[in-house]
Design a protein around this motif. Structure first.
Motif, PDB file in Angstrom:
ATOM      1  N   LEU A  32       0.844  -1.435   0.439  1.00  0.00           N
ATOM      2  CA  LEU A  32      -0.187  -0.176  -0.026  1.00  0.00           C
ATOM      3  C   LEU A  32       1.242   1.364  -0.053  1.00  0.00           C
ATOM      4  O   LEU A  32       0.438   2.262  -0.704  1.00  0.00           O
ATOM      5  N   THR A 111      -6.131   0.499  -3.093  1.00  0.00           N
ATOM      6  CA  THR A 111      -5.658   1.479  -2.921  1.00  0.00           C
ATOM      7  C   THR A 111      -6.493   3.238  -2.815  1.00  0.00           C
ATOM      8  O   THR A 111      -6.367   3.906  -2.013  1.00  0.00           O
ATOM      9  N   ASP A 113     -10.030   2.992  -1.769  1.00  0.00           N
ATOM     10  CA  ASP A 113      -9.879   3.011  -0.468  1.00  0.00           C
ATOM     11  C   ASP A 113      -9.269   3.590   0.955  1.00  0.00           C
ATOM     12  O   ASP A 113      -9.365   3.786   1.812  1.00  0.00           O
ATOM     13  N   TYR A 114      -8.063   2.978   0.867  1.00  0.00           N
ATOM     14  CA  TYR A 114      -6.706   3.204   1.585  1.00  0.00           C
ATOM     15  C   TYR A 114      -6.805   4.456   1.822  1.00  0.00           C
ATOM     16  O   TYR A 114      -6.852   5.093   2.797  1.00  0.00           O
ATOM     17  N   TYR A 116      -8.121   7.025   0.720  1.00  0.00           N
ATOM     18  CA  TYR A 116      -9.456   7.952   1.453  1.00  0.00           C
ATOM     19  C   TYR A 116      -9.233   8.035   2.707  1.00  0.00           C
ATOM     20  O   TYR A 116      -9.803   8.753   3.422  1.00  0.00           O
ATOM     21  N   ALA A 117      -9.249   6.419   3.305  1.00  0.00           N
ATOM     22  CA  ALA A 117      -9.011   6.316   5.034  1.00  0.00           C
ATOM     23  C   ALA A 117      -8.293   7.262   5.674  1.00  0.00           C
ATOM     24  O   ALA A 117      -8.156   7.623   6.868  1.00  0.00           O
ATOM     25  N   ARG A 118      -7.266   7.001   4.927  1.00  0.00           N
ATOM     26  CA  ARG A 118      -6.060   7.976   5.177  1.00  0.00           C
ATOM     27  C   ARG A 118      -6.546   9.561   4.976  1.00  0.00           C
ATOM     28  O   ARG A 118      -5.814  10.069   6.335  1.00  0.00           O
ATOM     29  N   LEU A 120      -9.537  10.869   5.910  1.00  0.00           N
ATOM     30  CA  LEU A 120     -10.212  11.001   6.865  1.00  0.00           C
ATOM     31  C   LEU A 120      -9.029  10.845   8.212  1.00  0.00           C
ATOM     32  O   LEU A 120      -9.642  11.733   9.094  1.00  0.00           O
ATOM     33  N   MET A 121      -8.679  10.061   8.752  1.00  0.00           N
ATOM     34  CA  MET A 121      -7.634   9.906   9.682  1.00  0.00           C
ATOM     35  C   MET A 121      -7.235  11.507   9.815  1.00  0.00           C
ATOM     36  O   MET A 121      -6.670  11.866  11.102  1.00  0.00           O
ATOM     37  N   ALA A 124      -9.565  14.152  11.248  1.00  0.00           N
ATOM     38  CA  ALA A 124     -10.118  13.635  12.660  1.00  0.00           C
ATOM     39  C   ALA A 124     -10.277  13.913  13.095  1.00  0.00           C
ATOM     40  O   ALA A 124     -10.153  15.056  14.597  1.00  0.00           O
ATOM     41  N   LYS A 125      -9.071  14.784  12.532  1.00  0.00           N
ATOM     42  CA  LYS A 125      -8.099  15.821  13.760  1.00  0.00           C
ATOM     43  C   LYS A 125      -8.907  17.174  14.289  1.00  0.00           C
ATOM     44  O   LYS A 125      -8.616  17.617  15.350  1.00  0.00           O
TER      45      LYS A 125
ATOM     46  N   GLN B 133     -11.824  10.020  14.753  1.00  0.00           N
ATOM     47  CA  GLN B 133     -10.631   9.659  15.527  1.00  0.00           C
ATOM     48  C   GLN B 133     -10.270   7.991  15.508  1.00  0.00           C
ATOM     49  O   GLN B 133      -9.602   7.176  14.501  1.00  0.00           O
ATOM     50  N   SER B 136     -12.128   6.332  11.716  1.00  0.00           N
ATOM     51  CA  SER B 136     -11.130   6.390  10.672  1.00  0.00           C
ATOM     52  C   SER B 136      -9.903   5.599  10.150  1.00  0.00           C
ATOM     53  O   SER B 136      -9.203   5.114   9.756  1.00  0.00           O
ATOM     54  N   VAL B 140      -8.982   2.427   7.281  1.00  0.00           N
ATOM     55  CA  VAL B 140      -7.828   2.047   7.413  1.00  0.00           C
ATOM     56  C   VAL B 140      -6.991   0.464   7.379  1.00  0.00           C
ATOM     57  O   VAL B 140      -6.937   0.187   6.752  1.00  0.00           O
ATOM     58  N   SER B 143      -8.990  -1.648   5.172  1.00  0.00           N
ATOM     59  CA  SER B 143      -8.871  -1.382   4.039  1.00  0.00           C
ATOM     60  C   SER B 143      -7.231  -1.934   3.512  1.00  0.00           C
ATOM     61  O   SER B 143      -7.025  -2.779   2.831  1.00  0.00           O
TER      62      SER B 143
END
Lengths: 324, 324
Positions: A32, A111, A113-114, A116-118, A120-121, A124-125, B133, B136, B140, B143
């Motif tokens: 990834l 990739t 999806d990953y 996207y999720a990163r 959001l991470m 999220a801050k 947090q 998300s 990650v 995925s």
């Protein structure tokens, strides 16, 4: 347009954002890391982060806060490109092999999806619920736009309105909220945030029209992939829609498009491009891009005076500076 | 396990969540409504929402707040299933055609993206940054797990540890945070939230092992798709890994798996299943599932007394109640 050419004022901050972008997707998973770094390394204008930082200049500019907006927005853009390449069956992007072509479609999907999720991470801050609301709403619209794009492939009957709605979702919205969220995260007043949204939206529309023009009129070197790629994929863009409204061009152009469709895009598209160029399609599309830039500048006028306004104006002019 | 069979206490609230689930993905786009409703309509146990509500019972239970956790978690689960079906090339799920099979892979990819975005739009209503947090970070991990799954297809050399890490990401994490976030959103104390996470994690692990066992030992009616689907896809599950450790079974089983791989899963897998059943694979996998359930019950013991504890206990026992 090289990444930092016109962003002198932000050069240092943009270098920091660039580093953060790389950090943001670095994880423990080797494959990834490799697939998601692949597109990042190919470069790009980083327009969305630039707009975030510039939006921030209309409030209390704080790079540490703004990076948590800038990085996710670029990542969301990148993730959508990775998924796009699966759909478009594209082999190259920015002069490099696409993830789906270097690896495969399944790896490209995950990739995306990953990434996207990163994104959001990082987002999220951010503590302001308004930011999450704006961001997630834009993501819904983007996914609708992507679905529309599939359905409109080779749809020669689509209206200009339908095209505009599609590029609104596909491109303009994310640029609009980049400008807006930079301001919102910096506690700028609501009026400025809204004007920045309007500026970004109109610049984004012009930018996509210009990009679609470039695909027809640019050289392979300028575009990073062979010209006419949109035609090959069946992506009917504004100059094509206008050309189809031209009585003398319509029938031969429909035949060319039919031919491209039959061959799944694996054929010469020069004939189609020449027909479009012979029509008023190019000039009419250019005129519409210019109108959007005019609207962007109007919104800009009403923003409080600061040094960033000059940069935003330069970008707006730059978008429709034609090199073909 | 029918959706409401064992959730008597929550029946009314779960009916409300079910309605909200449908509202949540209803938009202006006809095709996306159709594709995303498709899986929702096929039903499902709604385990994640149930766990959210139960987690909420350890704090100040407020259904209006909890629905904004429960609905996104189920949607994220659903989106991952839609993307999974693309990868697995699966034709049916829950006895119905999959999105990728009823429409196509591209539409399934964007349907997944759309459902993810819709999930985020609901979750954006939640003001606690901690929730975003946790959510998300889990996305990650999910995925990563999905990518691992592709890489492990037909990997007959994988360790039990590798399998466990994969199902942790694929299944257990989302169930763990369902329990946890229900508590967090309800302002339960940190100790309870953590214990609920641990309960959910262990139940989730047991649940996936059990699901993998069912794919080998269940009937088509029980599973909603033909038995041995995992084998056909090359998904090497725990009973298979254990069976491969059996000296007398290893060689013939490797031959069967090689045969299945050569034929891209389009062949009879009864031989392989019989070999696995003849080994200690089934009973060892069952024993591990039971150990996870034991751990889940241990976490449960340490939670404050309330009526929900009884329900959580019932679910834990239910997960490893074998009907094959």
């Amino acid at each position: 347009m090289k990444r930092l050419d016109i962003f002198g004022l932000l050069k240092k901050d943009m270098n920091y954002i660039e580093k953060e972008l790389f950090h943001s997707i670095e994880g423990e998973h080797e494959l990834l890391n490799e697939t998601s770094m692949h597109l990042l390394k190919a470069g790009g204008k980083r327009l969305r982060p630039v707009f975030v930082l510039m939006g921030g200049k209309f409030g209390n500019y704080d790079l540490e806060k703004l990076k948590n907006v800038a990085v996710p927005l670029e990542l969301i853009h990148m993730a959508s490109l990775v998924h796009d390449d699966v759909i478009d069956d594209a082999d190259t992007r920015r002069g490099e092999l696409t993830v789906k072509s270097k690896w495969d479609n399944r790896i490209a999907m995950y990739t995306g999806d990953y990434i996207y999720a990163r994104a959001l991470m990082i987002a999220a801050k951010l503590e302001k619920p308004q930011i999450h609301q704006i961001l997630s709403k834009a993501m819904v619209e983007m996914s609708i736009g992507e679905m529309e794009q599939i359905r409109d492939f080779f749809n020669t009957d689509q209206s200009v309105r339908r095209y505009l709605l599609r590029i609104r979702r596909k491109t303009a919205l994310l640029i609009a909220i980049s400008c807006q969220l930079g301001a919102v995260a910096s506690d700028a007043d609501a009026k400025s945030s809204n004007l920045l949204y309007r500026y970004g939206y109109n610049v984004g529309m012009a930018f996509q029209i210009q990009d679609d023009l470039l695909d027809l009129c640019g050289t392979e070197k300028q575009i990073g992939k062979p010209p006419g790629s949109d035609m090959r994929q069946g992506n009917i863009t504004l100059p094509v829609i206008y050309a189809l409204q031209d009585e003398e061009i319509r029938e031969p152009l429909l035949r060319e498009i039919g031919y491209i469709r039959e061959r799944n895009g694996e054929c010469d598209v020069t004939g189609a491009i020449q027909l479009i160029k012979a029509s008023s399609g190019i000039s009419r599309a250019e005129a519409l891009a210019d109108r959007y830039i005019k609207k962007a500048l109007d919104a800009l006028e009403r923003l409080p005076e600061n040094r960033t306004k000059k940069n935003l104006k330069d970008i707006a002019h730059f978008v429709t500076k034609r090199s073909y």
